[in-house]
Design a protein around this motif. Structure first.
Motif, PDB file in Angstrom:
ATOM      1  N   ASN A 169      43.184  32.404  44.579  1.00 50.88           N
ATOM      2  CA  ASN A 169      44.530  31.929  45.423  1.00 50.88           C
ATOM      3  C   ASN A 169      44.455  31.896  47.153  1.00 50.88           C
ATOM      4  N   ILE A 179      48.279  29.672  42.541  1.00 57.30           N
ATOM      5  CA  ILE A 179      48.412  29.475  40.803  1.00 57.30           C
ATOM      6  C   ILE A 179      48.993  30.833  40.370  1.00 57.30           C
ATOM      7  N   SER A 190      45.703  32.097  30.940  1.00 65.57           N
ATOM      8  CA  SER A 190      44.808  32.940  31.632  1.00 65.57           C
ATOM      9  C   SER A 190      44.126  33.912  30.739  1.00 65.57           C
TER      10      SER A 190
END
Length: 324
Positions: A169, A179, A190
């Motif tokens: 990020n 995200i 994930s």
């Protein structure tokens, strides 16, 4: 006369007393053990360990699932187990959390397994290509994530996903993208990313080993006929590794059903997105943690039966296609 008769009397006396002839007497064969004894003794250690570590727990879980835990109204007395063969299975099939975990793992397998095996096949074909350089380095670097224990890999990726320290990020921050890795709709993927990162190299090695069995004459003949590298890969190499793809697919289906380490490690950081019943094994573990061993055993038996049916069906369908 006396001396001549003495040997004859000695021989006749040995026959009448029933004395056994010497072991090295010509014509007498030594006693041999049965032919089946050696293989049995050779396989005995494996059979004992297999029965003790694999068969016995399955039988115990199946028997334990036939009982149900009964507690008194006030909860002052110790719980008792009562034989009720269908109670736990009926409860499991009516348990929304457990059914959701089954659906979640099924969705995980339908999406993640083809993507992972596709990436493994592509890597194997690239490393096997004639123009590839540094094949040993790429084989090792692709296989290295599998050598990292699953819990350690999940811990590393939990740092990558963290909202405070995520380097992903931070790299995307200049373009205004962030995200939410632990969002309820994204957390499953994930987890899938961690599994894909860990197991793609393992499956790639299996597929790459199958590629080495293709005769060099076949590849040379295709090249002489003017086939391009893509054509050779699609028409010769991919069909040749069909058996390896089926094998890795079955392994991946079973592995998807056993999903446990990654979501368990991510659960403290997920802000509730990963619950204690996120996967079927986590749901069974939650039942065991609450002291309801028979209910956890029933969930495990249901999961095992479903995985066995899906794996057998997939294997039969792929075998039928190969025969046709």
């Amino acid at each position: 006369m006396v001396n001549a008769a003495a040997p004859a009397d000695t021989r006749s006396s040995s026959r009448t007393t029933g004395a056994r002839p010497p072991a090295d007497e010509p014509g007498r064969r030594p006693r041999r053990s049965p032919k089946w004894l050696s293989p049995v003794l050779f396989c005995a250690p494996f059979a004992v360990l297999f029965a003790a570590m694999y068969v016995a727990p399955i039988v115990y879980a199946a028997v334990e699932s036939l009982y149900t835990v009964k507690r008194s109204g006030l909860g002052l007395s110790a719980p008792t187990e009562v034989f009720d063969p269908l109670a736990n299975y009926t409860r499991a099939l009516d348990d929304g959390a457990f059914l959701d975990s089954l659906g979640r793992v099924a969705l995980f397998g339908v999406v993640q397994v083809p993507l992972m095996l596709g990436a493994a096949l592509l890597l194997a074909l690239l490393i096997d290509s004639r123009s590839a350089r540094g094949k040993g380095f790429f084989r090792l670097s692709s296989f290295l994530p599998y050598a990292i224990p699953g819990v350690s890999a999940a811990l590393v990726w939990s740092f990558m996903y963290s909202s405070q320290s995520s380097p992903i990020n931070r790299l995307l921050e200049p373009v205004g993208i962030s995200i939410p890795f632990f969002d309820g709709d994204l957390v499953l993927w994930s987890v899938a990313n961690i599994v894909t990162w860990s197991w793609t190299g393992y499956n790639m090695i299996i597929i790459y080993a199958a590629l080495q069995s293709i005769p060099a004459e076949v590849l040379e003949a295709a090249k002489v006929d003017g086939a391009s590298a893509v054509r050779i890969a699609w028409s010769i190499k991919v069909p040749a590794v069909r058996g390896a793809l089926v094998l890795t697919s079955v392994f991946s289906i079973i592995g998807s059903a056993q999903l446990y380490n990654e979501p368990t490690v991510l659960r403290p950081l997920s802000d509730g997105a990963v619950s204690t019943t996120f996967t079927p094994i986590m749901s069974a573990q939650n039942a065991v943690a609450s002291g309801n061993y028979p209910y956890g055993a029933a969930q495990s038996v249901i999961l095992a039966v479903l995985v066995g049916v899906v794996s057998f069906t997939f294997f039969r369908l792929t075998s039928r296609g190969e025969q046709g």
